[in-house]
Design an enzyme around this catalytic site. Structure first.
Site, PDB file in Angstrom:
ATOM      1  CG  ASN A 210      -0.150  -0.129   2.503  1.00 46.03           C
ATOM      2  OD1 ASN A 210       0.619   0.761   2.842  1.00 46.03           O
ATOM      3  ND2 ASN A 210      -0.310  -1.247   3.212  1.00 46.03           N
ATOM      4  CG  ASP A 279      -6.771  -5.664   6.565  1.00 48.35           C
ATOM      5  OD1 ASP A 279      -6.244  -5.626   7.694  1.00 48.35           O
ATOM      6  OD2 ASP A 279      -7.451  -4.729   6.089  1.00 48.35           O
ATOM      7  CE  LYS A 289       8.416 -12.130 -14.459  1.00 50.33           C
ATOM      8  NZ  LYS A 289       9.125 -11.547 -15.578  1.00 50.33           N
ATOM      9  N   PRO A 307      -2.625 -12.202  10.506  1.00 52.38           N
ATOM     10  CG  PRO A 307      -0.654 -12.695  11.648  1.00 52.38           C
ATOM     11  CD  PRO A 307      -1.267 -12.702  10.292  1.00 52.38           C
ATOM     12  CG  ASP A 308      -6.399  -7.553  14.486  1.00 50.73           C
ATOM     13  OD1 ASP A 308      -5.521  -6.663  14.573  1.00 50.73           O
ATOM     14  OD2 ASP A 308      -7.595  -7.339  14.751  1.00 50.73           O
ATOM     15  CE  LYS A 339     -10.727  -0.604  11.047  1.00 51.00           C
ATOM     16  NZ  LYS A 339     -10.079   0.091   9.969  1.00 51.00           N
ATOM     17  CE  LYS A 343      -8.593  -3.957  14.165  1.00 48.12           C
ATOM     18  NZ  LYS A 343      -7.383  -4.264  13.389  1.00 48.12           N
TER      19      LYS A 343
END
Ligand code: PMT
Length: 400
Positions: A210, A279, A289, A307-308, A339, A343
């Site tokens: 990201n 995530d 490749k 895993p969180d 959240k 969490k």
């Protein structure tokens, strides 16, 4: 004044009659335990000699931007990175105008542009110059950027006028500078921070990632260290130098970040999860490749949940004070609150990442910090300013 002990201060001296008071200011800062490097403009040198300030600071005085000898010893970028605070006293109307317009035509203005440290100015000028709408607009611009303004005071001026524009007395400037340091806030507290993106390998040459640059997390690590914390930074792949006084552990994937964080989390008092952790990761990473196949326009990559990390930290028996970030493009506050509860976090920083000027890969941010029975908006500012305010809020809630 204790807060100035071991702090690194760059003192800028510009060309006003109040420059003679800079000698006393250097003496007070040194007495309080700060290490002081003085940078003088040409105007400043007309009012007080570099030799005086060198003798008082115990360090060479920096005067020129393009001086090979000075650059070899401590270059302007090095000096900008070295500083915990850049303090300009006296700051003339001209210096203020040049800082407001982002000029970089001498050592001091260049250094102010290059530094991540807080900048504080002690304005000093004739009362009419101070009241002039141009100066007021420049000061408002700098204030909005997070520059601290110490004074000016009102009273009799060297030119015979009376009014606002006198530089604050050195003892008041030193006290204001001390007030900027939160060194007591997290003294000895162990802080673990995650930053940057993760990379989830698809094959030996491709990955999913990201736009996180790591800037927000690194600024938090730096601010926590400045507040006296012992900081460990678990960092995904970014192009940033490790902040001073911070221990960095480099990782690439979410699984590696998970492992590194859980190995450290039992020994930390505060955990701040700034990283943009993927995530999902490919179910398997191809060993070779992946080649294009004739007649097949689609390639399906199966993903599995990572895993969180922050969820597991918040579920530890000896749970650190846990702060998460929520990067959202819509319903930012609602998702943030969700959240926070889901969490089981102590605090969450809701971050609107739909605006390109803030959030991912930018130098600024604007966030809302939310906890169980309160919230605080931190309006748009540099990530370093946001980080300092966030660290102060975390320290306040952590100590309850
Ligand atoms: O790095 P920069 O370019 O400076 O950009 C900063 C930032 C936008 C990345 C940062 O301010 C930010 O918002 N970070 C959180 C990004 C994110 O992944 O948000 P999230 O809503 O997906 O995750 C919520 C929280 O769970 C975060 O604290 C995240 O670190 C954590 N998490 C997420 C997934 C996962 N598997 N494990 C986690 O610990």
């Amino acid at each position: 004044m204790q807060r100035l002990a071991n702090k690194r201060i760059v003192l800028g001296v510009t060309g006003g009659i109040a420059a003679y008071k800079s000698a006393e200011l250097v003496r007070l800062l040194k007495k309080a335990g700060a290490d002081v490097h003085v940078v003088m403009t040409r105007g400043g040198r007309e009012f007080i000699t570099p030799l005086t300030l060198q003798a008082l600071s115990g360090n060479p005085v920096h005067t020129d931007l393009l001086d090979p000898a000075a650059e070899a010893a401590m270059g302007h970028i090095e000096l900008a990175r070295w500083a915990d605070l850049v303090l300009v006293a006296p700051a003339t109307a001209d210096c203020i105008a040049r800082l407001a317009t982002g000029q970089a035509d001498d050592l001091l203005t260049t250094l102010c542009l290059a530094t991540n440290a807080p900048i504080a100015l002690a304005p000093a000028m004739n009362q009419a110059m101070y009241r002039d709408p141009a100066t007021q607009a420049n000061l408002a611009t700098l204030r909005a950027r997070g520059v601290h303004l110490f004074g000016p005071a009102e009273g009799a001026q060297a030119c015979g006028d009376t009014g606002p524009g006198r530089m604050l007395e050195p003892v008041d400037i030193a006290a204001s500078a001390a007030g900027l340091f939160q060194s007591g806030l997290l003294a000895g507290v162990r802080v673990l921070v995650t930053a940057g993106p993760t990379r989830e390998a698809i094959d030996p040459v491709r990955y999913i990632t990201n736009h996180s640059s790591g800037k927000m997390g690194y600024a938090i690590a730096e601010a926590a260290a400045a507040a006296g914390a012992r900081v460990t930074l678990v960092s995904g792949p970014v192009r940033l130098a490790c902040p001073e006084r911070v221990t960095r552990i480099d990782v690439t994937s979410a699984r590696q970040m998970h492992e590194a964080v859980l190995a450290q989390a039992g020994d930390c008092d505060i955990f701040i999860g700034t990283a943009a952790v993927a995530d999902y990761a490919p179910v398997e990473c191809a060993t070779q490749k992946i080649k294009k196949t004739e007649g097949n326009d689609e390639l399906v990559i199966r993903l599995k949940k990572n895993p969180d990390i922050i969820g597991e930290v918040a579920a530890l028996a000896r749970k650190p004070f846990t702060v998460g970030f929520a990067a959202e493009t819509h319903d930012v506050l609602a998702y943030g609150r969700d959240k926070l509860a889901r969490k089981r976090l102590d605090m969450i920083v809701a971050n609107d990442v739909s605006n390109e000027r803030i959030g991912f890969n930018s130098d600024s941010n604007a966030v809302t910090v939310i906890w169980a029975d309160g919230e605080r908006v931190l309006p748009e500012a540099s990530k370093h300013t946001i980080a300092r305010h966030l660290v102060a809020l975390v320290a306040e809630r952590f100590k309850r």
